[in-house]
Design a protein around this motif. Structure first.
Motif, PDB file in Angstrom:
ATOM      1  N   GLN A 102       0.871  -1.157   0.171  1.00 17.74           N
ATOM      2  CA  GLN A 102       0.012  -0.139   0.118  1.00 17.74           C
ATOM      3  C   GLN A 102       0.926   1.171  -0.050  1.00 17.74           C
ATOM      4  N   GLN A 103       1.645   1.365   0.970  1.00 17.69           N
ATOM      5  CA  GLN A 103       2.525   2.469   0.912  1.00 17.69           C
ATOM      6  C   GLN A 103       3.920   2.230   0.818  1.00 17.69           C
ATOM      7  N   ASP A 105       6.593   3.292   2.176  1.00 18.13           N
ATOM      8  CA  ASP A 105       7.482   3.551   3.148  1.00 18.13           C
ATOM      9  C   ASP A 105       7.470   1.926   3.742  1.00 18.13           C
ATOM     10  N   LYS A 106       6.523   1.317   3.671  1.00 26.57           N
ATOM     11  CA  LYS A 106       6.325   0.079   4.441  1.00 26.57           C
ATOM     12  C   LYS A 106       6.471  -0.978   3.482  1.00 26.57           C
ATOM     13  N   ASN A 109       8.803  -4.038   4.484  1.00 32.38           N
ATOM     14  CA  ASN A 109       8.162  -4.937   5.479  1.00 32.38           C
ATOM     15  C   ASN A 109       7.296  -5.732   4.728  1.00 32.38           C
ATOM     16  N   VAL A 158       7.961   9.855  -0.341  1.00 32.29           N
ATOM     17  CA  VAL A 158       7.662  11.319   0.036  1.00 32.29           C
ATOM     18  C   VAL A 158       7.521  11.230   1.664  1.00 32.29           C
ATOM     19  N   PRO A 344       4.704   4.569  -8.491  1.00 36.13           N
ATOM     20  CA  PRO A 344       3.746   4.105  -7.596  1.00 36.13           C
ATOM     21  C   PRO A 344       2.567   5.034  -7.415  1.00 36.13           C
ATOM     22  N   GLY A 345       1.312   4.470  -7.094  1.00 31.75           N
ATOM     23  CA  GLY A 345       0.211   5.353  -7.120  1.00 31.75           C
ATOM     24  C   GLY A 345      -0.645   5.154  -8.197  1.00 31.75           C
ATOM     25  N   LYS A 348      -3.058   2.223  -8.594  1.00 29.50           N
ATOM     26  CA  LYS A 348      -4.144   2.145  -7.633  1.00 29.50           C
ATOM     27  C   LYS A 348      -5.022   3.230  -7.847  1.00 29.50           C
TER      28      LYS A 348
ATOM     29  N   ASN B 160       1.201  10.737   3.895  1.00 31.20           N
ATOM     30  CA  ASN B 160       1.204  11.391   2.525  1.00 31.20           C
ATOM     31  C   ASN B 160       1.211  10.240   1.507  1.00 31.20           C
ATOM     32  N   LYS B 161       0.965  10.557   0.394  1.00 30.28           N
ATOM     33  CA  LYS B 161       1.093   9.798  -0.792  1.00 30.28           C
ATOM     34  C   LYS B 161       0.942  10.707  -2.075  1.00 30.28           C
ATOM     35  N   LEU B 162       1.891   9.981  -2.984  1.00 31.18           N
ATOM     36  CA  LEU B 162       2.168  10.648  -4.372  1.00 31.18           C
ATOM     37  C   LEU B 162       1.146  10.100  -5.172  1.00 31.18           C
ATOM     38  N   ILE B 163       0.388  10.824  -6.013  1.00 33.32           N
ATOM     39  CA  ILE B 163      -0.523  10.501  -6.974  1.00 33.32           C
ATOM     40  C   ILE B 163      -0.285  10.852  -8.324  1.00 33.32           C
ATOM     41  N   HIS B 164      -0.218   9.887  -9.117  1.00 37.92           N
ATOM     42  CA  HIS B 164      -0.074  10.211 -10.566  1.00 37.92           C
ATOM     43  C   HIS B 164      -1.428  10.049 -11.286  1.00 37.92           C
TER      44      HIS B 164
END
Lengths: 357, 357
Positions: A102-103, A105-106, A109, A158, A344-345, A348, B160-164
């Motif tokens: 999902q994220q 930064d994780k 993991n 980010v 990424p992003g 989704k 936060n999240k980067l969205i494209h």
DNA sequence: ATTAGCACTCAGAGAGCGAGAGTGCCAGTG
DNA sequence: CACTGGCACTCTCGCTCTCTGAGTGCTAAT
């Protein structure tokens, strides 16, 4: 002595059997397995020669043979059949990856966890050290004493931090700092952020309260963290299911070793750079891993960055199965993160009509 | 029968000895330890009575006694001396906490690691589930196809999240969406973000491209994650050093159980709400933990949120030592995060003159 | 070159034994 | 009467010993 085709077949059969059972393999077992139509006596002779050549070992005189590291090496290099994943398996991997990741930064993991549960071995995952830089700063004014720093790195991650001040600042000051950082502090690595640079930035925005210092400290911390890479270790418990780690002391030693991220971060140094690498037992430099094998896959994380994901197990490891799964995961990650792929992003993105929930 | 003062002393001595050695304790050992000036025969009689009363158990006729869960319970409730940490120890804890706790989103991980290395037992840590809400949205326009969503939660964590986007948007649209979200989507829990709300928000900003949907999906995901809480498990390898977990199957079972965050997230349900709680062996509802004890400390994470940090070990656990350390860590966390304290970030403010590096 | 046969080896399981730690009980003592 | 010393008894643990069987290496036959 040159190793004959038949010897290779026998070696292969011994290794397959040993991987499956974890018990020394006898000539009779090979004969009966039916891969070769020769008697056990002939196989015995061949096995004796393989032992003399160093590909097999004998725990004691009256036991079967087990593969030596050299034997595994030959197996991995030449003999092992490149296992193909079943449709079920690829489907399962795809699903877990989509579900879990999902994220960003994780990511480490989650990737570790997925890989561990798929391979049933412990897994180490790390983002290889790179020269990280910040490509963009945004300072969000929350209230007179609070603002948020948002930075975007060259790997498109980010990071953010909430900052509270013991005094108040004006919004205009925040935006002045923001623009100064975006011109002076972008595209440079952590070691380029010198006290001199910070000084001149402070002069540039007329900051006498140390705000520049606060932001630059955060920038340095973030860059340091990314530059060092992050290492995770998942699925430790799988180790205990391997017969060779039923001795708790052994298991403890290796778990301890792998839990220390220092040790994992050193891993890339010993890989040659191939996409998939197998390090067998004594080939490991670390004393703690001399009895274990490591399979490492490399993936492209975009922007010249590379990540590593490795599986640790006994030398008697299901090399072909793990290699196949690991390659597939690494490919998936490269597709997800790699330079060629959409950032990424994107994948989704839910357009109107896709009901969230 | 009422339990006499002398019986309590004996029970206490038995438990102390058993915690130290992991071996059944005989009457002679107690007599020689010198805590009581009576003969071993007398102690034998007392121990026989303690056994009849259910505070001690006998693995077999000719062995010493081991404490029963009921015995541990009495010990924890009444007998155990509240151990005080040495100055060295508190210093060490303070240091590790300051050193490790950098970013709030990695807090759980780091706290777990620190606690595990301090107590030498495996640790589970979790942020208790709460009704999370978002207090603020910021949308940062990066380029025509890219923007960053930054949200601040009521626990002051920033995500936060980067969205494209596969199409381009105007900066004005981004800021319109931002203001709509800040009025319509703040202060509400995840279940309040309904399709209807999203619909009306879309009308409010004239969004026909599903941007509102993208942002709200991220909001929902973030809230879900925080609402569910996050659980980590660290220091698994310490388990293997405990004699009662030298059986790899046992160790594997419990490690597996604790690795599953589902199980850990269920933990708060079984605590009564005290600051420090000890759950002894069979008092655990989970079958897998029937032979283990859990010590759980609660800390204040601000804004009515609570976190839990728990240590898992054999029933023969150093209750007093672990309890002391855990309390101290929990207090430290409360100070760091608690409602009364300054929000995170504050204490790391570096004013001009503090050289970063 | 391959195979069947056979004597030999050796780890591991199981039985048997002895030592030692600890108990329970009893009779004696202040 | 509470406590103690003494003693017979119990039971685990660690030891040795033996036995079994899988597997080998060698030899003679095909």
């Amino acid at each position: 002595m040159e190793i004959s085709e038949r010897k290779k077949k026998i070696l292969s059969a011994v290794i397959d059997a040993y991987i499956a059972t974890a018990e020394p393999v006898g000539s009779k077992a090979i004969a009966e397995s039916g891969v070769l139509d020769i008697s056990s006596a002939t196989i015995r002779n061949e096995m004796a020669e393989l032992t003399a050549m160093g590909y097999l070992e004998q725990p004691h005189t009256s036991a079967g043979r087990i593969p030596s590291p050299q034997g595994y090496r030959l197996y991995v290099n030449e003999l092992m059949e490149r296992q193909r994943l079943s449709l079920d398996e690829t489907e399962q991997i795809n699903q877990s990856m989509n579900l879990k990741i999902q994220q960003l930064d994780k990511l480490m993991n989650d990737v570790g966890r997925v890989a561990a549960s798929l391979t049933q071995y412990p897994v180490v995952a790390l983002a290889a050290p790179v020269a990280a830089t910040i490509t963009r700063y945004d300072l969000i004014y929350v209230d007179a004493n609070t603002f948020i720093v948002v930075v975007m790195l060259n790997d498109k991650a980010v990071h953010n931090k909430l900052i509270h001040l013991p005094f108040s600042v004006e919004q205009s000051m925040i935006s002045r700092i923001s623009s100064v950082f975006n011109t002076m502090f972008t595209g440079i690595t952590e070691d380029k952020i010198t006290p001199e640079l910070i000084d001149s930035a402070e002069r540039a925005c007329g900051d006498t309260m140390g705000l520049v210092s606060v932001v630059s400290t955060f920038a340095i911390e973030t860059l340091k963290e990314t530059t060092h890479g992050e290492a995770v270790f998942s699925g430790a418990s799988h180790l205990l299911r391997q017969p060779e780690f039923r001795d708790p002391d052994k298991a403890h030693e290796i778990m301890n070793y792998l839990s220390d991220s220092e040790h994992i971060l050193g891993l890339p140094a010993i890989t040659s750079g191939g996409d998939l690498e197998v390090i067998i037992g004594p080939e490991n430099v670390a004393e703690e891993l001399k009895d274990s094998s490591v399979i490492i896959a490399r993936y492209d994380a975009g922007d010249n960055m590379q990540g590593l994901i490795g599986v640790v197990g006994p030398t008697r490891m299901d090399y072909s199965g793990v290699a196949a799964k690991l390659s597939y995961i690494a490919e998936g990650l490269s597709r997800l993160l790699g330079s060629a792929a959409a950032p990424p992003g994107f994948e989704k993105l839910q357009l109107k009509g896709d009901e969230p929930k």
